[in-house]
Design an enzyme around this catalytic site. Structure first.
Site, PDB file in Angstrom:
ATOM      1  N   CYS A  73      -5.029  -2.598   2.868  1.00 16.57           N
ATOM      2  CA  CYS A  73      -4.941  -2.483   4.326  1.00 16.57           C
ATOM      3  C   CYS A  73      -6.042  -3.288   4.999  1.00 16.57           C
ATOM      4  CB  CYS A  73      -4.956  -1.009   4.737  1.00 16.57           C
ATOM      5  SG  CYS A  73      -4.580  -0.714   6.484  1.00 16.57           S
TER       6      CYS A  73
ATOM      7  N   GLU B 150       0.837  -1.191   0.000  1.00 19.44           N
ATOM      8  CA  GLU B 150       0.000   0.000   0.000  1.00 19.44           C
ATOM      9  C   GLU B 150       0.881   1.254   0.000  1.00 19.44           C
ATOM     10  OE1 GLU B 150      -3.314   1.944   3.068  1.00 19.44           O
ATOM     11  OE2 GLU B 150      -1.869   0.454   3.780  1.00 19.44           O
TER      12      GLU B 150
ATOM     13  N   LYS C 240      -9.693   2.315  -2.743  1.00 22.12           N
ATOM     14  CA  LYS C 240     -10.054   1.686  -1.470  1.00 22.12           C
ATOM     15  C   LYS C 240     -11.442   2.120  -1.011  1.00 22.12           C
ATOM     16  CE  LYS C 240      -8.246   1.093   3.235  1.00 22.12           C
ATOM     17  NZ  LYS C 240      -7.173   1.480   4.175  1.00 22.12           N
TER      18      LYS C 240
END
Length: 514
Positions: free
Chosen positions: A398, A287, A348
Site C-alpha cells: 500500500c 494487498e 508491513k
C-alpha cells in the site's frame, strides 16, 4: 525581452510582483496553495508546479515578521492539502461510518497538521530574508525540502505527494531522481520558483544574470534526463523474467463477507492460471488478496496447490496472526515457490493512519464509528526481501511505496525487482489511485529497477527503470496481464548515497538560521 536601450525587461513578472504586493497577502498565499494542488493528478498539470510557489516567495520576501510568515505558509498549506486530499472525507464516510460533518472535521485536522510544515517554511524563510535579503531566494529549495523532511518522519510521517512528485510524468526532469531521489526534484522545482521570485523582486541590473543561472541549471538537468532516457542500458541488462499481474477487482464491501469468500478465491485462481498459461513465471496478487488469513484458513491450501499445479512463483498479500506472547495481526506479503512452500514473509512496516491504526485514539471520542471499526495492526520491523528462484524481489504494501528510504533499503538488501501490493478500492474513482500510482513510478526511477504494481481495483501496472509505464490497467476492471521485466543489480547514484541531499539541506538550513 530587451528594451530599446538594452535594459532587460520582464513586464509580466514585474506586474505580477506589484499585484501580489497590493492584494491581500493571504489571497496571494492561497493562490500558491491552489496552484500547488493543481500541480498533481487527476486534474492538475506538472507545469503549474514551476510557478506555484512564486506568489508565496514574493510575499515572504516582503514580510518582516516570522509570525506573519508562518501564517502565510499555513494559508498556502491549508489550501494545498485541502485541494489534494478531499477523497479522505469520502473514505471516512463510506467505510468509517462517519457523518459528513465529522468526516470533514477529521480531514480538516489532518490538513491543519500538514499545513504546519509550509507554515514552518514561511517562518524560517522570512527570518532568512531579513538576514540575507534577496539572496535568501537562492536557498528556498533546501529550506522547503527541510520542512518536507519533517513531514516524512514526524509522528510516523505522511509524505503524500511531496512537491517533486509533480514531475514524475515529465521524464527528462524526473531522471534527476536517479541522482538525488524525489527530494532532488523538489529542490529543483523550488529553485526555479525562487528564480522567478528573484526576477520579480530583485535588483533590476541582476535580472538577466538570475534568469541565465536558472535557465542553465534547468537545461542541464533536462539534458542529463534526455541522455539517460536515450541510453536505455537498463532495458538490456540483467535477467529477463515474465511477470503476471492479477487485478481481482473485489468491491470493498464484499471483501470480508464470508458469503463471497470462495468466489473471490476462485477468481484469483482462475486469473492466475490464465496468466501462467501465457508464460508467467512470477504472478503477483494485490494487498490482502485472500479474504482470510492465509496461514490459518483451510482455503490457504488452494493457493499452495495453484503454485504446484502451474509451476509459478506467487507473491500476494494476506493477513497474518501471531498468538505469542500476545495476539497480534499483521498486514503481510507472502512468497510461495513452485512447490507451494512459503519462502518468505514480509510484514508491513508503515501502517496507514485511520486505516490500520488510529492515532490518538483516546482523543477521537467524537468519531466512535471510525475508531471502533479500525483494527489495530502491528507494524513489522525489517524490510524482508522475497526470493524468486535464485533472484530477489521486494514488496512495499500500500502506501509504503511513498517512503523512498524504505524502498532503497530493500534494494540495498539485494532486491532486483520492486513490487508494490495495494488495495485502492477504498478511494473509489477519486484522485487518490492516480496520485498513488504517480508516486510509485518515482521509486522505479530512483532505484533503476522495474516496478510491478498489483492493485485490487487498479491502477495495476509495470513501470520500467526510467519511469515509463509499460502497461497499466484501468480502474475497476477484472483483468490479468503479463509483461517481461528484467532483474537488475546495479545501483543508481541515489541508491548508493540515499537522502544525503535532504539531510544536507536540513543541516544547511539550521546553519543559516542559527
Amino acid at each position: 525581452m530587451f528594451g530599446h536601450r538594452g535594459q532587460f525587461l520582464v513586464p509580466p513578472l514585474l506586474s505580477f510582483s506589484s499585484t501580489v504586493r497590493r492584494a491581500s497577502p493571504f489571497l496571494g498565499a492561497a493562490l500558491s496553495g491552489a496552484l500547488l494542488a493543481f500541480s498533481f493528478p487527476p486534474h492538475g498539470h506538472p507545469a503549474i508546479a514551476w510557478i506555484a510557489l512564486a506568489p508565496l516567495l514574493v510575499l515572504l520576501h516582503g514580510t518582516r515578521s516570522s509570525t506573519m510568515g508562518f501564517a502565510l505558509g499555513v494559508t498556502t498549506g491549508v489550501v494545498h492539502f485541502a485541494g489534494l486530499l478531499p477523497w479522505l472525507t469520502t473514505v471516512m464516510m463510506e467505510f468509517g461510518g462517519l457523518p459528513l460533518p465529522v468526516g470533514v472535521a477529521i480531514n480538516g485536522l489532518l490538513v491543519a497538521y500538514l499545513a504546519l510544515f509550509p507554515g514552518a517554511f514561511g517562518a524560517i524563510f522570512v527570518l532568512l530574508c531579513r538576514r540575507y535579503g534577496e539572496s535568501a531566494l537562492w536557498v528556498a529549495g533546501p529550506v522547503w525540502l527541510s520542512t518536507e523532511l519533517g513531514r516524512l518522519w514526524l509522528l510516523g510521517g505522511f509524505p503524500w505527494e511531496l512537491l517533486g512528485y509533480s514531475q514524475t510524468a515529465v521524464l527528462p526532469v524526473a531522471q534527476f531522481a536517479s541522482l538525488f531521489g524525489v527530494h532532488g526534484v523538489t529542490v529543483l522545482v523550488v529553485f526555479v520558483n525562487g528564480v522567478l521570485a528573484l526576477v520579480a523582486v530583485g535588483q533590476t541590473g541582476r535580472r538577466g544574470m538570475t534568469l541565465t543561472v536558472g535557465t542553465t541549471v534547468l537545461v542541464a538537468v533536462v539534458l542529463f534526463g534526455m541522455w539517460r532516457l536515450a541510453d536505455e542500458q537498463l532495458l538490456r541488462a540483467g535477467t529477463p523474467l515474465r511477470v503476471g499481474v492479477v487485478q481481482g477487482n473485489v468491491p470493498q464491501e464484499d471483501k470480508w463477507d464470508p458469503a463471497h469468500r470462495l468466489s473471490i478465491v476462485q477468481r484469483y485462481l482462475e486469473l492466475s492460471r490464465r496468466s501462467a498459461a501465457a508464460g508467467a513465471e512470477l504472478v503477483v496478487w494485490p494487498e490482502s488478496a485472500t479474504p482470510f488469513s492465509f496461514e490459518t484458513h483451510p482455503d490457504g491450501e488452494l493457493v499452495r496447490e495453484l503454485t504446484r499445479e502451474t509451476g509459478i512463483h506467487l507473491l500476494f498479500g494476506s493477513t497474518r496472526f501471531e498468538s505469542y506472547p500476545t495476539r497480534r495481526m499483521f498486514n503481510a506479503a507472502f512468497a510461495l515457490n513452485p512447490d507451494g512452500e512459503t519462502t518468505a514473509i514480509y510484514d508491513k512496516i508503515h501502517l496507514v493512519p485511520f486505516g490500520e491504526y488510529v492515532p490518538f485514539r483516546s482523543l477521537l471520542f467524537f468519531a466512535t464509528p471510525l475508531v471502533d471499526t479500525v483494527a489495530d495492526l502491528t507494524p513489522g520491523v525489517d524490510p524482508v526481501v522475497l526470493p524468486v528462484g535464485s533472484h530477489i524481489a521486494s514488496a512495499a504494501i500500500c502506501y509504503e511505496i511513498i517512503y523512498p528510504s524504505l524502498v532503497r533499503q530493500s534494494v540495498r538488501e539485494g532486491s532486483q525487482l520492486l513490487t508494490t501490493l495495494t488495495n485502492d478500492a477504498w478511494y473509489g474513482r477519486s484522485g487518490a489511485p492516480h496520485q498513488h500510482f504517480q508516486q510509485a513510478r518515482m521509486r522505479a526511477i530512483e532505484q533503476g529497477r522495474y516496478l510491478v504494481r498489483a492493485a485490487n481495483t487498479g491502477i495495476s501496472g509495470v513501470v520500467d527503470p526510467y519511469g515509463r509505464v509499460v502497461v497499466r490497467s484501468a480502474l475497476f476492471e477484472t483483468t490479468t496481464f503479463n509483461q517481461e521485466v528484467r532483474l537488475l543489480t546495479d545501483l543508481t547514484i541515489y541508491g548508493k548515497i540515499g537522502d544525503i541531499l535532504a539531510y544536507t539541506s536540513a543541516l544547511a538550513t539550521l546553519v543559516l538560521v542559527f
